[in-house]
Motif scaffolding. Structure first.
Motif, PDB file in Angstrom:
ATOM      1  N   ARG A  77       5.415   6.421   2.491  1.00 21.85           N
ATOM      2  CA  ARG A  77       6.169   5.653   1.494  1.00 21.85           C
ATOM      3  C   ARG A  77       6.744   6.592   0.439  1.00 21.85           C
ATOM      4  NH1 ARG A  77       9.855   2.721   0.144  1.00 21.85           N
ATOM      5  NH2 ARG A  77       9.657   1.545  -1.760  1.00 21.85           N
ATOM      6  N   ALA A  78       5.983   7.607   0.054  1.00 22.08           N
ATOM      7  CA  ALA A  78       6.482   8.589  -0.911  1.00 22.08           C
ATOM      8  C   ALA A  78       7.724   9.276  -0.358  1.00 22.08           C
ATOM      9  CB  ALA A  78       5.396   9.610  -1.234  1.00 22.08           C
ATOM     10  N   ARG A  79       7.704   9.628   0.921  1.00 22.66           N
ATOM     11  CA  ARG A  79       8.873  10.268   1.535  1.00 22.66           C
ATOM     12  C   ARG A  79      10.072   9.321   1.558  1.00 22.66           C
ATOM     13  NH1 ARG A  79       4.535  12.435   4.663  1.00 22.66           N
ATOM     14  NH2 ARG A  79       4.530  14.724   4.547  1.00 22.66           N
ATOM     15  N   GLU A  80       9.840   8.037   1.780  1.00 20.72           N
ATOM     16  CA  GLU A  80      10.932   7.063   1.760  1.00 20.72           C
ATOM     17  C   GLU A  80      11.591   7.022   0.384  1.00 20.72           C
ATOM     18  OE1 GLU A  80       9.125   3.381   2.935  1.00 20.72           O
ATOM     19  OE2 GLU A  80       9.204   3.884   5.063  1.00 20.72           O
ATOM     20  N   VAL A  81      10.779   7.029  -0.651  1.00 23.07           N
ATOM     21  CA  VAL A  81      11.305   6.991  -2.014  1.00 23.07           C
ATOM     22  C   VAL A  81      12.074   8.278  -2.310  1.00 23.07           C
ATOM     23  CG1 VAL A  81      10.657   6.901  -4.456  1.00 23.07           C
ATOM     24  CG2 VAL A  81       9.553   5.371  -2.819  1.00 23.07           C
ATOM     25  N   VAL A  82      11.544   9.409  -1.876  1.00 24.44           N
ATOM     26  CA  VAL A  82      12.239  10.685  -2.070  1.00 24.44           C
ATOM     27  C   VAL A  82      13.570  10.667  -1.323  1.00 24.44           C
ATOM     28  CG1 VAL A  82      12.157  13.175  -1.613  1.00 24.44           C
ATOM     29  CG2 VAL A  82      10.148  11.998  -2.533  1.00 24.44           C
ATOM     30  N   LEU A  83      13.586  10.128  -0.122  1.00 21.46           N
ATOM     31  CA  LEU A  83      14.842  10.021   0.630  1.00 21.46           C
ATOM     32  C   LEU A  83      15.874   9.226  -0.160  1.00 21.46           C
ATOM     33  CD1 LEU A  83      16.610  10.440   3.123  1.00 21.46           C
ATOM     34  CD2 LEU A  83      15.485   8.423   4.133  1.00 21.46           C
ATOM     35  N   GLN A  84      15.456   8.150  -0.795  1.00 26.32           N
ATOM     36  CA  GLN A  84      16.374   7.364  -1.614  1.00 26.32           C
ATOM     37  C   GLN A  84      16.961   8.218  -2.737  1.00 26.32           C
ATOM     38  OE1 GLN A  84      14.129   4.007  -3.027  1.00 26.32           O
ATOM     39  NE2 GLN A  84      13.866   3.157  -0.975  1.00 26.32           N
ATOM     40  N   MET A  85      16.116   9.011  -3.370  1.00 28.31           N
ATOM     41  CA  MET A  85      16.576   9.851  -4.477  1.00 28.31           C
ATOM     42  C   MET A  85      17.475  10.988  -3.979  1.00 28.31           C
ATOM     43  SD  MET A  85      15.375   8.575  -7.323  1.00 28.31           S
ATOM     44  CE  MET A  85      16.183   7.211  -6.503  1.00 28.31           C
ATOM     45  N   LEU A  86      17.174  11.554  -2.823  1.00 30.13           N
ATOM     46  CA  LEU A  86      18.029  12.599  -2.253  1.00 30.13           C
ATOM     47  C   LEU A  86      19.390  12.031  -1.871  1.00 30.13           C
ATOM     48  CD1 LEU A  86      15.488  14.521   0.000  1.00 30.13           C
ATOM     49  CD2 LEU A  86      16.493  15.308  -2.167  1.00 30.13           C
ATOM     50  N   ARG A 141       7.385   4.637 -10.865  1.00 32.40           N
ATOM     51  CA  ARG A 141       7.333   3.168 -10.760  1.00 32.40           C
ATOM     52  C   ARG A 141       7.120   2.726  -9.326  1.00 32.40           C
ATOM     53  NH1 ARG A 141      11.761   3.636 -14.006  1.00 32.40           N
ATOM     54  NH2 ARG A 141      13.138   2.871 -12.360  1.00 32.40           N
ATOM     55  N   ARG A 142       7.810   3.360  -8.392  1.00 24.75           N
ATOM     56  CA  ARG A 142       7.704   2.955  -6.986  1.00 24.75           C
ATOM     57  C   ARG A 142       6.340   3.254  -6.381  1.00 24.75           C
ATOM     58  NH1 ARG A 142      12.400   0.666  -4.775  1.00 24.75           N
ATOM     59  NH2 ARG A 142      10.872   0.250  -3.163  1.00 24.75           N
ATOM     60  N   MET A 143       5.652   4.243  -6.913  1.00 27.18           N
ATOM     61  CA  MET A 143       4.319   4.584  -6.408  1.00 27.18           C
ATOM     62  C   MET A 143       3.226   3.734  -7.052  1.00 27.18           C
ATOM     63  SD  MET A 143       4.649   6.843  -3.985  1.00 27.18           S
ATOM     64  CE  MET A 143       5.976   5.759  -3.506  1.00 27.18           C
ATOM     65  N   ARG A 144       3.631   2.846  -7.959  1.00 28.15           N
ATOM     66  CA  ARG A 144       2.768   1.825  -8.549  1.00 28.15           C
ATOM     67  C   ARG A 144       1.441   2.377  -9.073  1.00 28.15           C
ATOM     68  NH1 ARG A 144       3.963  -2.957  -4.211  1.00 28.15           N
ATOM     69  NH2 ARG A 144       6.171  -3.003  -4.656  1.00 28.15           N
ATOM     70  N   MET A 196       0.842  -1.183   0.000  1.00 21.46           N
ATOM     71  CA  MET A 196       0.000   0.000   0.000  1.00 21.46           C
ATOM     72  C   MET A 196       0.884   1.242   0.000  1.00 21.46           C
ATOM     73  SD  MET A 196      -3.068   0.891   2.598  1.00 21.46           S
ATOM     74  CE  MET A 196      -2.637   2.191   3.715  1.00 21.46           C
ATOM     75  N   ALA A 197       0.601   2.157  -0.900  1.00 23.20           N
ATOM     76  CA  ALA A 197       1.389   3.377  -1.004  1.00 23.20           C
ATOM     77  C   ALA A 197       0.756   4.476  -0.160  1.00 23.20           C
ATOM     78  CB  ALA A 197       1.471   3.808  -2.462  1.00 23.20           C
ATOM     79  N   THR A 198       1.586   5.180   0.576  1.00 19.06           N
ATOM     80  CA  THR A 198       1.129   6.288   1.406  1.00 19.06           C
ATOM     81  C   THR A 198       2.111   7.442   1.249  1.00 19.06           C
ATOM     82  OG1 THR A 198       2.423   5.586   3.315  1.00 19.06           O
ATOM     83  CG2 THR A 198       0.188   4.683   3.122  1.00 19.06           C
ATOM     84  N   ARG A 199       1.759   8.564   1.850  1.00 21.01           N
ATOM     85  CA  ARG A 199       2.686   9.697   1.821  1.00 21.01           C
ATOM     86  C   ARG A 199       3.994   9.333   2.527  1.00 21.01           C
ATOM     87  NH1 ARG A 199       0.859  15.567   1.420  1.00 21.01           N
ATOM     88  NH2 ARG A 199      -0.645  15.393  -0.253  1.00 21.01           N
TER      89      ARG A 199
END
Length: 141
Positions: A6-15, A35-38, A1-4
Motif C-alpha cells: 500500500r505504501a508503494r501504491e501511495v508513492v506511485l501516486q505521488m511519482l 495521511r494515507r498511511m493512517r 490495513m496498511a502494508t508496504r
C-alpha cells in the motif's frame, strides 16, 4: 490495513503527480503520505523514503532505464509504467530492497494500474536492470 505494498501504491501516486505536475511542494506530498498511511509511522517513513529517494535519483534512474527499455524512450512510455519502473529501479539500485522483491512489487503495481501489457514490460526492463548489476548487488535478490 496498511502494508508496504500500500505504501508503494501511495508513492506511485505521488511519482505520477510529480511527473505530470512538477510544481507541487514536497511537504504536501509527505503530508499526503502520512495521511494515507493512517498513523502507521513506520510505513509512512518507508513510503516517504521511497518517494524522496526516487525523486532524488530520478536522473540516474532514467539513464539506467533508457539503457534497458529496448525500443522505448521514457517520454513515449505511459506515465504509470514509467513511474512504476522508476520506483522499482530505485529499490534495486539504491533502496536496498532485494532485486526479486522489487521486481515482484513493481509487476504487481503494473498489473493493478497499467494496461494489459504493462506487467510484462515492467518485468522485462527491471529484470535486465537487475541482471546488469554487479554480483554483490544481485546477491541481495
Amino acid at each position: 490495513m496498511a502494508t508496504r505494498r500500500r505504501a508503494r501504491e501511495v508513492v506511485l501516486q505521488m511519482l505520477y503527480e510529480a511527473d505530470i505536475n512538477p510544481g507541487r511542494e514536497p511537504e504536501s506530498s509527505l503530508d499526503f503520505i502520512t495521511r494515507r498511511m493512517r498513523g502507521r509511522k513506520a510505513l509512512a517513513e518507508f513510503a516517504q523514503s521511497l518517494l524522496r529517494g526516487t525523486l532524488l535519483h530520478r536522473d540516474k534512474i532514467d539513464q539506467e532505464l533508457a539503457r534497458y527499455a529496448t525500443h522505448w524512450s521514457l517520454s513515449r512510455m505511459a506515465v504509470t509504467d514509467r513511474n512504476i519502473l522508476r520506483l522499482g529501479a530505485y529499490e534495486i539500485l539504491v533502496g536496498g530492497t532485494p532485486g526479486r522483491v522489487a521486481i515482484n512489487e513493481a509487476v504487481d503495481l503494473a498489473r493493478r494500474y497499467g494496461d494489459r501489457n504493462s506487467a510484462r514490460f515492467v518485468n522485462g526492463v527491471l529484470d535486465k536492470l537487475l541482471h546488469s548489476q554487479p554480483v554483490a548487488e544481485k546477491a541481495k535478490g
